[in-house]
Design a protein around this motif. Structure first.
Motif, PDB file in Angstrom:
ATOM      1  N   PRO A 199       0.833  -1.207   0.000  1.00 33.98           N
ATOM      2  CA  PRO A 199       0.000   0.000   0.000  1.00 33.98           C
ATOM      3  C   PRO A 199       0.867   1.256   0.000  1.00 33.98           C
ATOM      4  O   PRO A 199       2.034   1.231   0.382  1.00 33.98           O
ATOM      5  N   SER A 200       0.279   2.346  -0.417  1.00 32.97           N
ATOM      6  CA  SER A 200       1.047   3.585  -0.532  1.00 32.97           C
ATOM      7  C   SER A 200       1.513   4.102   0.828  1.00 32.97           C
ATOM      8  O   SER A 200       2.524   4.776   0.916  1.00 32.97           O
ATOM      9  N   ASN A 201       0.802   3.782   1.889  1.00 34.07           N
ATOM     10  CA  ASN A 201       1.181   4.259   3.219  1.00 34.07           C
ATOM     11  C   ASN A 201       1.815   3.147   4.057  1.00 34.07           C
ATOM     12  O   ASN A 201       1.717   3.150   5.272  1.00 34.07           O
ATOM     13  N   PHE A 202       2.475   2.199   3.407  1.00 35.25           N
ATOM     14  CA  PHE A 202       3.041   1.053   4.113  1.00 35.25           C
ATOM     15  C   PHE A 202       4.053   1.479   5.173  1.00 35.25           C
ATOM     16  O   PHE A 202       3.998   1.029   6.318  1.00 35.25           O
ATOM     17  N   ALA A 203       4.988   2.347   4.811  1.00 40.03           N
ATOM     18  CA  ALA A 203       6.020   2.773   5.764  1.00 40.03           C
ATOM     19  C   ALA A 203       5.394   3.515   6.941  1.00 40.03           C
ATOM     20  O   ALA A 203       5.769   3.292   8.104  1.00 40.03           O
ATOM     21  N   TYR A 204       4.428   4.378   6.664  1.00 36.96           N
ATOM     22  CA  TYR A 204       3.766   5.111   7.739  1.00 36.96           C
ATOM     23  C   TYR A 204       3.014   4.162   8.667  1.00 36.96           C
ATOM     24  O   TYR A 204       3.092   4.277   9.894  1.00 36.96           O
ATOM     25  N   ALA A 205       2.319   3.196   8.089  1.00 38.03           N
ATOM     26  CA  ALA A 205       1.561   2.232   8.903  1.00 38.03           C
ATOM     27  C   ALA A 205       2.499   1.390   9.760  1.00 38.03           C
ATOM     28  O   ALA A 205       2.202   1.122  10.937  1.00 38.03           O
ATOM     29  N   GLN A 206       3.625   0.983   9.198  1.00 33.31           N
ATOM     30  CA  GLN A 206       4.582   0.193   9.970  1.00 33.31           C
ATOM     31  C   GLN A 206       5.183   1.030  11.097  1.00 33.31           C
ATOM     32  O   GLN A 206       5.375   0.539  12.215  1.00 33.31           O
TER      33      GLN A 206
ATOM     34  N   ARG B 178       2.625   1.279  13.803  1.00 32.95           N
ATOM     35  CA  ARG B 178       2.502   0.008  14.520  1.00 32.95           C
ATOM     36  C   ARG B 178       3.662  -0.176  15.490  1.00 32.95           C
ATOM     37  O   ARG B 178       3.472  -0.560  16.646  1.00 32.95           O
ATOM     38  N   ILE B 179       4.867   0.150  15.043  1.00 24.21           N
ATOM     39  CA  ILE B 179       6.045   0.007  15.906  1.00 24.21           C
ATOM     40  C   ILE B 179       5.984   1.001  17.057  1.00 24.21           C
ATOM     41  O   ILE B 179       6.313   0.673  18.200  1.00 24.21           O
ATOM     42  N   ALA B 180       5.543   2.229  16.787  1.00 25.50           N
ATOM     43  CA  ALA B 180       5.416   3.227  17.848  1.00 25.50           C
ATOM     44  C   ALA B 180       4.397   2.767  18.897  1.00 25.50           C
ATOM     45  O   ALA B 180       4.616   2.946  20.100  1.00 25.50           O
ATOM     46  N   ALA B 181       3.306   2.163  18.453  1.00 24.75           N
ATOM     47  CA  ALA B 181       2.306   1.650  19.397  1.00 24.75           C
ATOM     48  C   ALA B 181       2.887   0.506  20.226  1.00 24.75           C
ATOM     49  O   ALA B 181       2.633   0.413  21.440  1.00 24.75           O
ATOM     50  N   LEU B 182       3.669  -0.355  19.597  1.00 30.71           N
ATOM     51  CA  LEU B 182       4.303  -1.459  20.334  1.00 30.71           C
ATOM     52  C   LEU B 182       5.287  -0.933  21.367  1.00 30.71           C
ATOM     53  O   LEU B 182       5.344  -1.432  22.497  1.00 30.71           O
ATOM     54  N   VAL B 183       6.056   0.094  20.992  1.00 27.46           N
ATOM     55  CA  VAL B 183       7.022   0.672  21.922  1.00 27.46           C
ATOM     56  C   VAL B 183       6.296   1.328  23.095  1.00 27.46           C
ATOM     57  O   VAL B 183       6.697   1.174  24.252  1.00 27.46           O
TER      58      VAL B 183
END
Length: 157
Positions: free
Chosen positions: A64-71, A74-79
């Motif tokens: 998807p076009s926002n793949f990097a932003y979504a990842q 997701r990582i920020a939420a995990l942290v």
């Protein structure tokens, strides 16, 4: 001297020979796939042929076009969740230590009740406990501990 079977066994264990044999199998499988040759019975060659077929295909879906932003989200939420979990763990650990120390002090006070009451009744100790300096010292200790807790909270932010 005729062919030495031990020499062949040593060749089988030679890393370069094994690497070269696997390379030939892989390249043979890729060439057979591209030429549309019928598959033969070698299991490793069939696996390499499946890999060659998968490599020749176009990817099924694009990212998807926002793949990097979504990842990143997701990582920020995990942290953030990990930090909250760590804070909960530290809080519970502090409570466990406080309860443990309090319990140890209570048990020691019960065990040494007679000795403690005799010590507190001694004139020298009674004079110190009744002194205003003890109250001033306890007040200073309380202020320092409150400031230290505030400093710890400031460092966590």
């Amino acid at each position: 001297m005729p062919d030495d079977p031990k020499a062949e066994a040593r060749d089988d264990l030679d890393a370069d020979a094994v690497h070269a044999r696997e390379w030939r199998l892989q390249e043979g499988a890729r060439a057979a796939h591209r030429q549309c040759d019928p598959p033969d019975g070698d299991a490793r060659a069939l696996r390499y042929r499946l890999i060659a077929r998968a490599l020749d295909r176009e990817p099924q879906d694009s990212l998807p076009s926002n793949f990097a932003y979504a990842q990143a989200q997701r990582i920020a939420a995990l942290v953030a969740e990990r930090r909250r979990a760590d804070a909960r763990f530290i809080r519970r650990l502090r409570w466990a230590f406080a309860l443990g120390y309090g319990g140890a002090i209570a048990v020691a006070a019960l065990v040494f009740r007679d000795e403690l009451s005799a010590w507190l009744a001694a004139p020298a100790v009674a004079g110190v406990l009744g002194s205003p300096w003890l109250l001033a010292g306890l007040g200073c200790a309380a202020i320092v501990s409150v400031l230290q807790v505030g400093a710890w909270r400031g460092m966590r932010r």
